[in-house]
Design an enzyme around this catalytic site. Sequence first.
Site, short mmCIF file in Angstrom:
data_model
loop_
_atom_site.label_atom_id
_atom_site.label_comp_id
_atom_site.label_asym_id
_atom_site.label_seq_id
_atom_site.Cartn_x
_atom_site.Cartn_y
_atom_site.Cartn_z
N GLU A 229 0.88 -1.17 0.00
CA GLU A 229 0.00 0.00 0.00
C GLU A 229 0.91 1.21 0.00
OE1 GLU A 229 -3.30 -0.16 2.67
OE2 GLU A 229 -4.05 -1.85 1.50
N CYS A 263 -2.39 9.20 3.05
CA CYS A 263 -2.10 8.60 1.75
C CYS A 263 -3.12 9.07 0.73
CB CYS A 263 -2.09 7.08 1.85
SG CYS A 263 -3.55 6.44 2.64
P1 NAD Z 1 8.58 4.60 4.45
O1 NAD Z 1 8.59 3.85 3.15
O2 NAD Z 1 9.68 5.55 4.72
O3 NAD Z 1 8.59 3.57 5.69
C1 NAD Z 1 7.59 2.57 5.83
C2 NAD Z 1 8.13 1.44 6.67
O4 NAD Z 1 9.16 0.75 5.97
C3 NAD Z 1 8.74 1.88 8.00
O5 NAD Z 1 8.31 1.00 9.02
C4 NAD Z 1 10.24 1.75 7.74
O6 NAD Z 1 10.99 1.54 8.92
C5 NAD Z 1 10.27 0.54 6.85
N1 NAD Z 1 11.47 0.39 6.02
C6 NAD Z 1 12.26 1.36 5.51
N2 NAD Z 1 13.23 0.80 4.75
C7 NAD Z 1 13.06 -0.53 4.79
C8 NAD Z 1 13.73 -1.64 4.18
N3 NAD Z 1 14.80 -1.49 3.39
N4 NAD Z 1 13.27 -2.89 4.41
C9 NAD Z 1 12.17 -3.09 5.18
N5 NAD Z 1 11.50 -2.08 5.78
C10 NAD Z 1 11.93 -0.81 5.58
O7 NAD Z 1 7.16 5.31 4.51
P2 NAD Z 1 6.58 6.26 5.67
O8 NAD Z 1 7.29 7.58 5.63
O9 NAD Z 1 6.50 5.52 6.94
O10 NAD Z 1 5.08 6.47 5.16
C11 NAD Z 1 4.69 7.46 4.26
C12 NAD Z 1 4.30 6.84 2.93
O11 NAD Z 1 3.33 5.83 3.13
C13 NAD Z 1 3.66 7.84 1.97
O12 NAD Z 1 4.17 7.63 0.68
C14 NAD Z 1 2.18 7.46 2.04
O13 NAD Z 1 1.44 7.82 0.89
C15 NAD Z 1 2.26 5.98 2.21
N6 NAD Z 1 1.02 5.46 2.80
C16 NAD Z 1 0.20 4.71 2.00
C17 NAD Z 1 -0.99 4.22 2.50
C18 NAD Z 1 -1.93 3.41 1.64
O14 NAD Z 1 -2.88 2.90 2.18
N7 NAD Z 1 -1.70 3.29 0.34
C19 NAD Z 1 -1.34 4.47 3.84
C20 NAD Z 1 -0.47 5.23 4.63
C21 NAD Z 1 0.71 5.72 4.10
#
Ligand code: NAD
Length: 458
Positions: A229, A263
């Site tokens: 997502e 999001c």
């Molecule tokens: P992010 O991608 O920076 O982090 C998300 C998660 O991934 C965190 O828990 C982080 O620690 C982990 N992570 C980072 N690098 C990793 C790796 N190499 N391997 C495994 N895990 C790793 O995103 P964020 O800043 O937490 O969230 C914001 C983003 O999420 C925005 O783009 C937003 O649109 C999206 N979002 C989407 C939805 C949806 O339903 N489509 C809902 C909420 C947020």
Amino acid sequence: MSTLEVRNPANGELVIALPADDAGSVALKAGAARAAQPAWAAWPLSERLACLKAFRDAVVAQRDALATTLTRETGKPIRMARNELDGLLPRIDFFLAECAQAIAPETVYEEGGLREQIEHMPLGVVANISAWNYPWFVGCNVILPALATGNAVLYKPSEYATLTGLEIARLLHEAGVPRQVMACLVGAGEVGSALLAQEVDGVFFTGSHATGKRIAEAVGGRFVKLQLELGGKDPTYVCEDADVAAAAASLADGAMYNSGQSCCSVERIYVHEAIHDAFVEAFVQTVGGFRMGDPMNEDTYIGPLTRMPQLDVLSAQVADARERGARVLTGGQVGGGSGNWFEPTVLVDVDHTMEVMREESFGPVIGIQKVRDDAEAVRLMNDTRYGLTAGVYTPDEARARRILAQVHAGSVYWNCCDRVSPRLPWSGVRDSGLGLTLSKYGIQAFTRTKAWHLRTAG
Ligand code: NAD
């Protein structure tokens, strides 16, 4: 042991330093989950659901303290933090009401001593790597149906919402879910990576497109279920027959609620040229009424951004738009003082050469572009690699349906925006993701089907 620092985005102060997981502790928790999952799956569904009901009761009882924790670690304005907890309750109610039916075995054929049945089995041990912007929603959209359908969950909340993640786990344990069945992992990306290195049966990710791509690559070739997502650049089109004041009020809220960190925040607005100026005036006036300040204040509408690096992303988008001819009608600056402040910002005279109309802003910044007709609006709405949500404002349902049918998005809105329903599937197309949560399909997503061919002897 390494630690994870939780900082208050409103002032940069250290809230707490938590002991973090490492590859060794992640492997131990994964092994314990694997060992405990079959017994959990053998619990009667009614008893697993009773745990979810007790969890719901605890959320209600502890709502104000949980909201304060959320505000301290993410900067979400306190009223919105309470709204998120209140909004969780209908989601839990939906899972409680629908789970039994969604995973009930189905007899699809019965004749001449032959019976064919479909059974929904748990996947096994699932990893949930999650985001910080709505941690109760995005965490529980996965954790609750996964547990209800008999899976063990290894949950890695965002490093920016870890206290909330730990609270979700604590309340589930207190509600009766065995500790090994629901494990919370503390840490940033490297702990997420360590989790992906474990033997898991499903990976459910919510976060940015860039991380989603890395996760898809890490999981690729392992034949485990993968759901992503991801982000969006969600457009809305305001037709010339729309109620200008109502559309402006609704869309200003859709763009700026949670400081634009949803999001499904409205990220681009296209307005028919006949009402463009009137719409912009009403929009800017509404935004002018949004109070920015201490997120613990009851009347704060715009809080700090949760992540400091996003200040640079927004500043760069505004500078790029200005250089290419956009006008900033309000805001445009990083706010003063310590903490991650960015003023609510409205840009006009924008076009698709500008990053602000192409890349996710994930902050209180919006571009409003004038269009000539529906065809131009549809072309621009689809001019993106994302496809999470899209909307149209018009009193004419047939026109809205005609337009929205042509737009690539997982969810479409007529005269509304920035909305999620537990009854409807939540999904993205293109670079916004893979798979879905919520709705009956978002319960079945945590199961695999098993086909039974049963012939009575003789
Ligand atoms: P992010 O991608 O920076 O982090 C998300 C998660 O991934 C965190 O828990 C982080 O620690 C982990 N992570 C980072 N690098 C990793 C790796 N190499 N391997 C495994 N895990 C790793 O995103 P964020 O800043 O937490 O969230 C914001 C983003 O999420 C925005 O783009 C937003 O649109 C999206 N979002 C989407 C939805 C949806 O339903 N489509 C809902 C909420 C947020």
